[in-house]
Scaffold this motif. Structure first.
Motif, mmCIF file in Angstrom:
data_model
loop_
_atom_site.group_PDB
_atom_site.id
_atom_site.type_symbol
_atom_site.label_atom_id
_atom_site.label_comp_id
_atom_site.label_asym_id
_atom_site.label_seq_id
_atom_site.Cartn_x
_atom_site.Cartn_y
_atom_site.Cartn_z
ATOM 1 N N VAL A 19 55.035 65.512 42.809
ATOM 2 C CA VAL A 19 55.905 64.651 43.204
ATOM 3 C C VAL A 19 56.826 65.222 44.226
ATOM 4 O O VAL A 19 57.188 64.700 45.321
ATOM 5 C CB VAL A 19 56.790 63.728 42.216
ATOM 6 N N HIS A 20 57.299 66.731 43.942
ATOM 7 C CA HIS A 20 58.409 67.297 44.674
ATOM 8 C C HIS A 20 57.600 67.648 46.356
ATOM 9 O O HIS A 20 58.490 67.577 47.272
ATOM 10 C CB HIS A 20 58.922 68.495 44.310
ATOM 11 N N THR A 46 64.028 58.502 55.170
ATOM 12 C CA THR A 46 64.373 57.685 54.143
ATOM 13 C C THR A 46 64.546 58.758 52.951
ATOM 14 O O THR A 46 65.434 58.781 52.018
ATOM 15 C CB THR A 46 63.737 56.537 53.856
ATOM 16 N N VAL A 47 63.268 59.552 52.592
ATOM 17 C CA VAL A 47 63.264 60.069 51.527
ATOM 18 C C VAL A 47 64.029 61.441 51.574
ATOM 19 O O VAL A 47 64.798 61.452 50.457
ATOM 20 C CB VAL A 47 61.686 60.620 51.473
ATOM 21 N N LEU B 61 59.553 52.291 50.438
ATOM 22 C CA LEU B 61 58.962 53.385 51.113
ATOM 23 C C LEU B 61 57.673 53.128 51.624
ATOM 24 O O LEU B 61 56.690 52.683 50.981
ATOM 25 C CB LEU B 61 59.048 54.457 50.234
ATOM 26 N N THR B 62 57.299 53.376 53.077
ATOM 27 C CA THR B 62 55.877 53.472 53.631
ATOM 28 C C THR B 62 54.856 54.662 53.394
ATOM 29 O O THR B 62 55.262 55.596 53.506
ATOM 30 C CB THR B 62 55.981 53.023 54.981
ATOM 31 N N MET B 63 53.861 54.077 52.583
ATOM 32 C CA MET B 63 52.974 55.114 52.143
ATOM 33 C C MET B 63 51.702 55.002 53.237
ATOM 34 O O MET B 63 51.488 53.911 53.606
ATOM 35 C CB MET B 63 52.463 54.841 50.844
ATOM 36 N N ILE B 96 59.257 56.730 42.866
ATOM 37 C CA ILE B 96 58.757 57.946 43.272
ATOM 38 C C ILE B 96 59.729 59.268 43.093
ATOM 39 O O ILE B 96 59.415 60.208 42.976
ATOM 40 C CB ILE B 96 58.097 57.821 44.680
ATOM 41 N N MET B 97 60.952 58.897 43.066
ATOM 42 C CA MET B 97 62.249 59.556 42.875
ATOM 43 C C MET B 97 62.263 60.558 41.643
ATOM 44 O O MET B 97 62.084 59.891 40.721
ATOM 45 C CB MET B 97 63.430 59.130 43.277
ATOM 46 N N PRO B 98 62.341 61.820 41.685
ATOM 47 C CA PRO B 98 62.308 62.397 40.461
ATOM 48 C C PRO B 98 63.649 62.570 39.539
ATOM 49 O O PRO B 98 64.528 63.379 39.566
ATOM 50 C CB PRO B 98 61.965 63.963 40.882
ATOM 51 N N PHE B 99 64.164 61.386 39.105
ATOM 52 C CA PHE B 99 65.231 61.258 38.407
ATOM 53 C C PHE B 99 65.391 62.005 37.032
ATOM 54 O O PHE B 99 66.582 62.300 36.659
ATOM 55 C CB PHE B 99 65.631 59.778 38.153
ATOM 56 N N ASN B 100 64.367 62.212 36.510
ATOM 57 C CA ASN B 100 64.430 63.081 35.141
ATOM 58 C C ASN B 100 65.041 64.303 35.345
ATOM 59 O O ASN B 100 65.450 65.007 34.343
ATOM 60 C CB ASN B 100 63.063 63.112 34.508
#
Ligand code: ZN
Lengths: 69, 217
Positions: A19-20, A46-47, B61-63, B96-100
């Motif tokens: 993911v990173h 944005t990311v 988020l655009t992929m 998708i954000m790594p909040f953990n």
């Protein structure tokens, strides 16, 4: 740590990804059909913005932890 | 249930049970504080807050999905070509954000205690409904924190090195997973998202627009 994977939107084969790296803009390729999936170039700011906020928050937590100990 | 205790001992050292309790409570408090920050971070980084409607709107988020397709030759003498087509679809940033990574990853707490004294407590229980009296006997251990002899660092087997009165206490905490509610939202998103081609461009174009819409099934 559990390996992350997403099903390939084309052939459903599991695409392993980090993911990173994905958030840094790396695209991941399906081992079966070679379709590649990643964040679109125009969405990277944005990311980056979100990741920067997250990093700032982590720093704040870290400094709060240091000052409390 | 009413509880009356009848204790007879002279205090010597820390109550080992309380000591372990305090450590666990500290870990739980830290996890709680990080969970609060995690929730705040989710709202601040992955949603846009509309002050007028007071609604948190998810940032999308655009992929890009690129795949190679063999384009058949348009004349008998020409060769088939391989072209790359890119489809775009949007996913919520929160998925998708790594909040953990904001929570406690791994926490190991080891300490050794030496039992200095022990006592028994007689506990009389009076059940609220049945009014029956029950008596239980509880053993209390008191002790002090010690460094095990001949061991500078604590290893899993170090408890063996300091006699019968020694206790090795090992507390392990790991990252808390994302909340069940959030995982459900992510699941719903991933199960209902289905790429739908909104306009089919001629094969000579290398980009296609794809819009994500919920499945009807
Ligand atoms: Zn594939």
């Amino acid at each position: 740590m559990q390996e992350q994977s997403i099903p390939c939107p084309v052939c459903q084969t599991k695409i392993p990804f980090d993911v990173h790296a994905l958030l840094r803009g790396v695209a991941f390729t399906c081992p079966s059909c070679f379709a590649s999936i990643g964040i679109a170039q125009e969405a990277l700011p944005t990311v980056n913005d979100a990741m920067q906020k997250l990093e700032e928050l982590k720093k704040n937590i870290h400094s709060a932890k240091k000052s409390s100990s | 249930m009413e509880e009356t205790t009848n204790e007879s001992y002279s205090y010597s050292g820390l109550d080992i049970r309380d000591f372990v309790k305090v450590s666990l409570v500290s870990i739980a408090k830290a996890q709680h504080a990080l969970s609060v920050e995690q929730t705040r971070a989710m709202l601040e980084t992955c949603f846009e807050y509309d002050k007028t409607t007071k609604v948190h709107k998810p940032i999308m988020l655009t992929m890009a999905l690129t795949r190679a397709l063999v384009v058949p030759a348009d004349s008998p003498n020409a060769l088939s070509t391989v072209q790359h087509f890119t489809s775009y679809f949007a996913i919520p940033l929160i998925t998708i954000m790594p909040f953990n990574s904001l929570g406690i990853d791994v926490l190991n707490l080891d300490f050794n205690m030496e039992v200095t004294s022990q006592s028994t407590t007689t506990v009389n229980y009076a059940h609220t409904f049945t009014q029956k009296q029950e008596t239980n006997c509880r053993v209390n251990l008191f002790g002090k924190i010690v460094t095990p002899p001949n061991t500078k660092s604590i290893t899993p087997n170090s408890a063996d090195t300091f006699g019968n009165s020694g206790l090795k206490i090992h507390i392990e905490a790991h990252a808390i997973p994302l909340t069940k509610g959030l995982l459900s939202i992510i699941d719903i998103y991933s199960n209902t998202l289905d790429p739908v081609t909104v306009n089919t461009p001629p094969l000579s174009e290398t980009d296609t627009d794809v819009q994500i819409s919920p499945k009807t099934t």
